[in-house]
Design a protein around this motif. Sequence first.
Motif, PDB file in Angstrom:
ATOM      1  N   GLN A 197      15.463  -3.896 -10.212  1.00 60.36           N
ATOM      2  CA  GLN A 197      14.304  -4.200 -11.065  1.00 60.36           C
ATOM      3  C   GLN A 197      13.639  -5.524 -10.695  1.00 60.36           C
ATOM      4  O   GLN A 197      12.417  -5.625 -10.674  1.00 60.36           O
ATOM      5  CB  GLN A 197      14.720  -4.238 -12.536  1.00 60.36           C
ATOM      6  N   GLU A 198      14.439  -6.552 -10.447  1.00 56.70           N
ATOM      7  CA  GLU A 198      13.886  -7.878 -10.141  1.00 56.70           C
ATOM      8  C   GLU A 198      13.093  -7.848  -8.837  1.00 56.70           C
ATOM      9  O   GLU A 198      12.014  -8.425  -8.753  1.00 56.70           O
ATOM     10  CB  GLU A 198      14.992  -8.930 -10.078  1.00 56.70           C
ATOM     11  N   LEU A 199      13.610  -7.174  -7.827  1.00 54.50           N
ATOM     12  CA  LEU A 199      12.866  -7.072  -6.568  1.00 54.50           C
ATOM     13  C   LEU A 199      11.579  -6.286  -6.786  1.00 54.50           C
ATOM     14  O   LEU A 199      10.524  -6.659  -6.256  1.00 54.50           O
ATOM     15  CB  LEU A 199      13.719  -6.437  -5.465  1.00 54.50           C
ATOM     16  N   CYS A 200      11.642  -5.235  -7.564  1.00 46.58           N
ATOM     17  CA  CYS A 200      10.442  -4.462  -7.899  1.00 46.58           C
ATOM     18  C   CYS A 200       9.390  -5.376  -8.539  1.00 46.58           C
ATOM     19  O   CYS A 200       8.221  -5.341  -8.174  1.00 46.58           O
ATOM     20  CB  CYS A 200      10.800  -3.309  -8.842  1.00 46.58           C
ATOM     21  N   SER A 201       9.817  -6.207  -9.456  1.00 50.84           N
ATOM     22  CA  SER A 201       8.914  -7.136 -10.134  1.00 50.84           C
ATOM     23  C   SER A 201       8.293  -8.127  -9.150  1.00 50.84           C
ATOM     24  O   SER A 201       7.083  -8.397  -9.206  1.00 50.84           O
ATOM     25  CB  SER A 201       9.686  -7.878 -11.226  1.00 50.84           C
ATOM     26  N   ILE A 202       9.090  -8.661  -8.237  1.00 49.21           N
ATOM     27  CA  ILE A 202       8.574  -9.591  -7.230  1.00 49.21           C
ATOM     28  C   ILE A 202       7.544  -8.902  -6.349  1.00 49.21           C
ATOM     29  O   ILE A 202       6.478  -9.464  -6.067  1.00 49.21           O
ATOM     30  CB  ILE A 202       9.735 -10.163  -6.380  1.00 49.21           C
ATOM     31  N   ILE A 203       7.831  -7.687  -5.924  1.00 47.67           N
ATOM     32  CA  ILE A 203       6.896  -6.942  -5.076  1.00 47.67           C
ATOM     33  C   ILE A 203       5.589  -6.689  -5.831  1.00 47.67           C
ATOM     34  O   ILE A 203       4.500  -6.836  -5.271  1.00 47.67           O
ATOM     35  CB  ILE A 203       7.524  -5.612  -4.596  1.00 47.67           C
TER      36      ILE A 203
ATOM     37  N   ARG B 275       0.827  -1.215   0.000  1.00 49.70           N
ATOM     38  CA  ARG B 275       0.000   0.000   0.000  1.00 49.70           C
ATOM     39  C   ARG B 275       0.859   1.263   0.000  1.00 49.70           C
ATOM     40  O   ARG B 275       0.360   2.366   0.144  1.00 49.70           O
ATOM     41  CB  ARG B 275      -0.930   0.022   1.207  1.00 49.70           C
ATOM     42  N   ASN B 276       2.154   1.079  -0.129  1.00 47.57           N
ATOM     43  CA  ASN B 276       3.122   2.174  -0.186  1.00 47.57           C
ATOM     44  C   ASN B 276       4.011   1.960  -1.412  1.00 47.57           C
ATOM     45  O   ASN B 276       4.035   0.866  -1.966  1.00 47.57           O
ATOM     46  CB  ASN B 276       3.981   2.186   1.090  1.00 47.57           C
ATOM     47  N   PRO B 277       4.765   2.957  -1.809  1.00 41.58           N
ATOM     48  CA  PRO B 277       5.572   2.820  -3.031  1.00 41.58           C
ATOM     49  C   PRO B 277       6.911   2.104  -2.824  1.00 41.58           C
ATOM     50  O   PRO B 277       7.937   2.503  -3.375  1.00 41.58           O
ATOM     51  CB  PRO B 277       5.778   4.277  -3.461  1.00 41.58           C
ATOM     52  N   PHE B 278       6.920   1.030  -2.035  1.00 36.74           N
ATOM     53  CA  PHE B 278       8.162   0.290  -1.804  1.00 36.74           C
ATOM     54  C   PHE B 278       8.731  -0.235  -3.113  1.00 36.74           C
ATOM     55  O   PHE B 278       9.948  -0.184  -3.326  1.00 36.74           O
ATOM     56  CB  PHE B 278       7.928  -0.857  -0.809  1.00 36.74           C
ATOM     57  N   ASP B 279       7.862  -0.714  -4.004  1.00 33.64           N
ATOM     58  CA  ASP B 279       8.339  -1.234  -5.295  1.00 33.64           C
ATOM     59  C   ASP B 279       9.076  -0.156  -6.087  1.00 33.64           C
ATOM     60  O   ASP B 279      10.143  -0.409  -6.653  1.00 33.64           O
ATOM     61  CB  ASP B 279       7.190  -1.841  -6.111  1.00 33.64           C
ATOM     62  N   LYS B 280       8.546   1.043  -6.088  1.00 35.15           N
ATOM     63  CA  LYS B 280       9.197   2.146  -6.809  1.00 35.15           C
ATOM     64  C   LYS B 280      10.513   2.536  -6.143  1.00 35.15           C
ATOM     65  O   LYS B 280      11.476   2.888  -6.820  1.00 35.15           O
ATOM     66  CB  LYS B 280       8.266   3.347  -6.883  1.00 35.15           C
ATOM     67  N   ALA B 281      10.541   2.473  -4.821  1.00 44.04           N
ATOM     68  CA  ALA B 281      11.767   2.829  -4.096  1.00 44.04           C
ATOM     69  C   ALA B 281      12.899   1.868  -4.446  1.00 44.04           C
ATOM     70  O   ALA B 281      14.014   2.308  -4.760  1.00 44.04           O
ATOM     71  CB  ALA B 281      11.510   2.834  -2.595  1.00 44.04           C
ATOM     72  N   VAL B 282      12.619   0.563  -4.428  1.00 41.00           N
ATOM     73  CA  VAL B 282      13.707  -0.380  -4.747  1.00 41.00           C
ATOM     74  C   VAL B 282      14.073  -0.315  -6.230  1.00 41.00           C
ATOM     75  O   VAL B 282      15.229  -0.536  -6.588  1.00 41.00           O
ATOM     76  CB  VAL B 282      13.414  -1.830  -4.288  1.00 41.00           C
ATOM     77  N   ARG B 283      13.103   0.014  -7.065  1.00 34.31           N
ATOM     78  CA  ARG B 283      13.423   0.195  -8.494  1.00 34.31           C
ATOM     79  C   ARG B 283      14.364   1.380  -8.657  1.00 34.31           C
ATOM     80  O   ARG B 283      15.320   1.324  -9.430  1.00 34.31           O
ATOM     81  CB  ARG B 283      12.148   0.394  -9.316  1.00 34.31           C
ATOM     82  N   SER B 284      14.142   2.450  -7.899  1.00 29.28           N
ATOM     83  CA  SER B 284      15.028   3.622  -7.993  1.00 29.28           C
ATOM     84  C   SER B 284      16.430   3.300  -7.467  1.00 29.28           C
ATOM     85  O   SER B 284      17.385   3.989  -7.807  1.00 29.28           O
ATOM     86  CB  SER B 284      14.439   4.819  -7.241  1.00 29.28           C
ATOM     87  N   TRP B 285      16.554   2.247  -6.680  1.00 32.19           N
ATOM     88  CA  TRP B 285      17.855   1.786  -6.192  1.00 32.19           C
ATOM     89  C   TRP B 285      18.503   0.850  -7.205  1.00 32.19           C
ATOM     90  O   TRP B 285      19.568   0.298  -6.954  1.00 32.19           O
ATOM     91  CB  TRP B 285      17.709   1.059  -4.860  1.00 32.19           C
TER      92      TRP B 285
END
Length: 171
Positions: free
Chosen positions: A95-101, A82-92
């Motif tokens: 990409q793969e972690l973003c996809s999993i999230i 419910r928060n932009p954690f996926d976008k935060a890790v993508r900005s780091w």
Amino acid sequence: MIEVKVKEAQLIAAAETGMDEFIQVFVDAIYEAIGGQLTAETMAQLNSDQITLLGYHALRDEVMDGGFVQLIHNGWGAFFFRNPFDKAVRSWGMQELCSIIRRGHKLYDKYHRELEVDCTDEEFMALFEQFAEFDEIDDRFVECEEAFTDSVAHYVDEHLDRFCTVVKQDE
């Protein structure tokens, strides 16, 4: 914004020991600065990188111990989905972690009500069979965990000022 301080000698020793220990120094320092608990009030005292680091640490601990089913059951679902954690890790650069999230988010939306209820240990263990759809993202996270942790450690190392103030021994 709260000030997080880390001793230089502690950082050097942790870096020599390994990436898990290096990350733990920052996690411990941030938790110490906010009184030991991540709440809505303490999150407001942190910057987005510090929150993302604490999030990654919790994510790794929960998923490595019991997968996304455990993560959601233990109350972390809203934090990640419910928060932009996926976008935060993508900005780091993760990409793969973003996809999993993002895949986890779809499953969270579908099943969180059933996973978030209180239950006995026996009922909790049955959730893993009942919600086997999470197995694929659990497995992918476990396969990539070392690379994810390495990426987090490198990001923190390259952006120290976003996480803490490094102090010399005599300060």
